[in-house]
Scaffold this motif. Structure first.
Motif, PDB file in Angstrom:
ATOM      1  N   ASP A 100       0.837  -1.195   0.000  1.00  0.00           N
ATOM      2  CA  ASP A 100       0.000   0.000   0.000  1.00  0.00           C
ATOM      3  C   ASP A 100       0.877   1.252   0.000  1.00  0.00           C
ATOM      4  O   ASP A 100       2.067   1.194  -0.268  1.00  0.00           O
ATOM      5  CB  ASP A 100      -0.963  -0.009   1.193  1.00  0.00           C
ATOM      6  CG  ASP A 100      -0.232  -0.098   2.529  1.00  0.00           C
ATOM      7  OD1 ASP A 100       0.951   0.317   2.601  1.00  0.00           O
ATOM      8  OD2 ASP A 100      -0.840  -0.559   3.507  1.00  0.00           O
ATOM      9  N   GLN A 101       0.279   2.394   0.335  1.00  0.00           N
ATOM     10  CA  GLN A 101       0.980   3.674   0.281  1.00  0.00           C
ATOM     11  C   GLN A 101       1.478   4.126   1.663  1.00  0.00           C
ATOM     12  O   GLN A 101       1.780   5.306   1.861  1.00  0.00           O
ATOM     13  CB  GLN A 101       0.047   4.734  -0.307  1.00  0.00           C
ATOM     14  CG  GLN A 101      -0.490   4.392  -1.688  1.00  0.00           C
ATOM     15  CD  GLN A 101      -1.587   5.340  -2.129  1.00  0.00           C
ATOM     16  OE1 GLN A 101      -1.433   6.561  -2.143  1.00  0.00           O
ATOM     17  NE2 GLN A 101      -2.734   4.762  -2.501  1.00  0.00           N
ATOM     18  N   SER A 102       1.559   3.204   2.601  1.00  0.00           N
ATOM     19  CA  SER A 102       1.885   3.541   3.990  1.00  0.00           C
ATOM     20  C   SER A 102       3.171   4.326   4.194  1.00  0.00           C
ATOM     21  O   SER A 102       3.250   5.136   5.120  1.00  0.00           O
ATOM     22  CB  SER A 102       1.925   2.266   4.845  1.00  0.00           C
ATOM     23  OG  SER A 102       0.645   1.698   4.959  1.00  0.00           O
TER      24      SER A 102
ATOM     25  N   LYS B  88      -1.653  10.424   0.754  1.00  0.00           N
ATOM     26  CA  LYS B  88      -2.007   9.290  -0.086  1.00  0.00           C
ATOM     27  C   LYS B  88      -3.297   9.575  -0.852  1.00  0.00           C
ATOM     28  O   LYS B  88      -4.036  10.505  -0.522  1.00  0.00           O
ATOM     29  CB  LYS B  88      -2.199   8.041   0.775  1.00  0.00           C
ATOM     30  CG  LYS B  88      -1.068   7.769   1.766  1.00  0.00           C
ATOM     31  CD  LYS B  88      -1.433   6.633   2.683  1.00  0.00           C
ATOM     32  CE  LYS B  88      -0.403   6.423   3.774  1.00  0.00           C
ATOM     33  NZ  LYS B  88      -0.357   7.560   4.747  1.00  0.00           N
TER      34      LYS B  88
ATOM     35  N   GLU C 231      -6.694   7.310  -2.320  1.00  0.00           N
ATOM     36  CA  GLU C 231      -7.429   6.052  -2.446  1.00  0.00           C
ATOM     37  C   GLU C 231      -8.786   6.349  -3.075  1.00  0.00           C
ATOM     38  O   GLU C 231      -9.328   7.446  -2.909  1.00  0.00           O
ATOM     39  CB  GLU C 231      -7.650   5.396  -1.078  1.00  0.00           C
ATOM     40  CG  GLU C 231      -6.401   5.086  -0.286  1.00  0.00           C
ATOM     41  CD  GLU C 231      -5.670   3.840  -0.755  1.00  0.00           C
ATOM     42  OE1 GLU C 231      -6.064   3.276  -1.805  1.00  0.00           O
ATOM     43  OE2 GLU C 231      -4.719   3.421  -0.067  1.00  0.00           O
TER      44      GLU C 231
ATOM     45  N   ASP D 214      -1.220  10.699   9.146  1.00  0.00           N
ATOM     46  CA  ASP D 214      -1.094  10.907   7.710  1.00  0.00           C
ATOM     47  C   ASP D 214      -2.452  11.340   7.147  1.00  0.00           C
ATOM     48  O   ASP D 214      -3.484  11.253   7.818  1.00  0.00           O
ATOM     49  CB  ASP D 214      -0.634   9.621   7.023  1.00  0.00           C
ATOM     50  CG  ASP D 214       0.793   9.242   7.391  1.00  0.00           C
ATOM     51  OD1 ASP D 214       1.546  10.115   7.881  1.00  0.00           O
ATOM     52  OD2 ASP D 214       1.151   8.067   7.196  1.00  0.00           O
TER      53      ASP D 214
ATOM     54  N   THR E 187      -5.117  10.946   3.845  1.00  0.00           N
ATOM     55  CA  THR E 187      -5.534  10.275   2.614  1.00  0.00           C
ATOM     56  C   THR E 187      -6.700  11.032   1.998  1.00  0.00           C
ATOM     57  O   THR E 187      -7.693  11.311   2.676  1.00  0.00           O
ATOM     58  CB  THR E 187      -5.962   8.821   2.869  1.00  0.00           C
ATOM     59  OG1 THR E 187      -4.833   8.056   3.304  1.00  0.00           O
ATOM     60  CG2 THR E 187      -6.510   8.183   1.586  1.00  0.00           C
TER      61      THR E 187
ATOM     62  N   LYS F 203       4.511  12.652  -0.650  1.00  0.00           N
ATOM     63  CA  LYS F 203       3.330  12.186  -1.377  1.00  0.00           C
ATOM     64  C   LYS F 203       3.628  10.864  -2.072  1.00  0.00           C
ATOM     65  O   LYS F 203       4.678  10.688  -2.675  1.00  0.00           O
ATOM     66  CB  LYS F 203       2.884  13.242  -2.396  1.00  0.00           C
ATOM     67  CG  LYS F 203       2.402  14.541  -1.748  1.00  0.00           C
ATOM     68  CD  LYS F 203       2.019  15.571  -2.777  1.00  0.00           C
ATOM     69  CE  LYS F 203       1.422  16.812  -2.091  1.00  0.00           C
ATOM     70  NZ  LYS F 203       2.347  17.479  -1.155  1.00  0.00           N
ATOM     71  N   SER F 204       2.687   9.947  -1.996  1.00  0.00           N
ATOM     72  CA  SER F 204       2.828   8.661  -2.662  1.00  0.00           C
ATOM     73  C   SER F 204       2.838   8.863  -4.172  1.00  0.00           C
ATOM     74  O   SER F 204       2.400   9.907  -4.674  1.00  0.00           O
ATOM     75  CB  SER F 204       1.668   7.743  -2.277  1.00  0.00           C
ATOM     76  OG  SER F 204       0.453   8.220  -2.860  1.00  0.00           O
TER      77      SER F 204
END
Length: 260
Positions: free
Chosen positions: A3-5, A10, A12, A146, A148, A187-188
């Motif tokens: 995942d983007q952890s 992030k 989604e 974080d 999302t 940033k992812s």
């Protein structure tokens, strides 16, 4: 599943993405431009109290509204029959200040419900993008969480049994990109690409959404004024934050940069 952890910011999609982010303990920004988030933001400007509730509008939703002393927010067509505010942001008025409303929607309310166990849930759209990003940056630092951003997307009308119902919408993706561009922290890759989509389109975001599938659908149904309202950027200082099952405006005394 990877995942983007590792990243602070992030992206989604949809209900499943909202649940994933909530399980991580992230601060979540739900983005449904046409029109749950825009309607919640407009209602918050007038001091209305919105209780999101999962769709459809049925006896459970109506019973919940009755229990808390709230009115149902109908779909646009139903509102013309029953009266009162609908999912159209333009149906909320200054006279709604202090009144409670229960709002169901296939996308925004459903994603909000999926995210209720998150550290915080915020309704974001084009109209309040800068105010929401500023609040999220502040709260992320205070809470050590974080962020999302969840574009809700739309639903296909006739999927087969094997198909996913989610139809990504550029209106939510571009608004998510604008919000992400203003968030602090790493940033992812998914978030970076979303920001890139916004930056590439920033000079004609309104026109693109106006002519998108979602925009054309609403316009052809007679709701062009809704689309025009929802595609305006940084017109609102409202920051609707979910607290005890209802959205409360946390942005009344905040400032947001106005777009050129």
């Amino acid at each position: 599943m990877f995942d983007q952890s590792p990243f602070a910011c992030k992206l989604e999609w949809g209900q499943r993405g909202a649940r994933e982010a909530a399980e991580r303990g992230d601060l979540i920004i739900v983005v449904d431009v046409l029109s749950f988030s825009s309607t919640v933001t407009t209602a918050a400007e007038y001091g209305a109290v919105i209780y999101p509730y999962p769709p459809p509008v049925n006896e459970h939703a109506r019973r919940f509204a009755e229990e808390i002393g709230a009115r149902m927010v109908w779909g646009r067509a139903e509102s013309e029959k029953f009266g009162g505010p609908s999912l159209s942001p333009l149906t909320f008025l200054p006279s709604d200040e202090g009144h409670k409303f229960v709002m169901c929607s296939l996308n925004g309310a459903a994603c909000t419900w999926a995210a209720t166990k998150a550290t915080a849930v915020i309704a974001g759209c084009l109209r309040n993008a800068s105010a929401v990003a500023a609040y999220a940056n502040e709260q992320s630092a205070i809470l050590g969480a974080d962020v999302t951003v969840v574009p809700c997307g739309e639903q296909w009308n006739d999927p087969t049994e094997q198909e996913n119902r989610l139809r990504p919408g550029i209106e939510d993706y571009l608004a998510a990109g604008l919000i992400l561009s203003k968030l602090n922290g790493s940033k992812s890759p998914e978030a970076q690409v979303c920001v890139g989509a916004y930056e590439y389109s920033r000079l004609n975001v309104a026109e693109l959404i106006y002519d998108s599938g979602s925009g054309r659908e609403l316009r052809q149904r007679g709701y062009e004024a809704d689309v025009t309202h929802c595609i305006q950027t940084d017109r609102s200082l409202a920051v609707p934050v979910l607290e005890e099952g209802r959205f409360m405006d946390k942005g009344k005394n905040r400032s947001a940069a106005r777009s050129e």
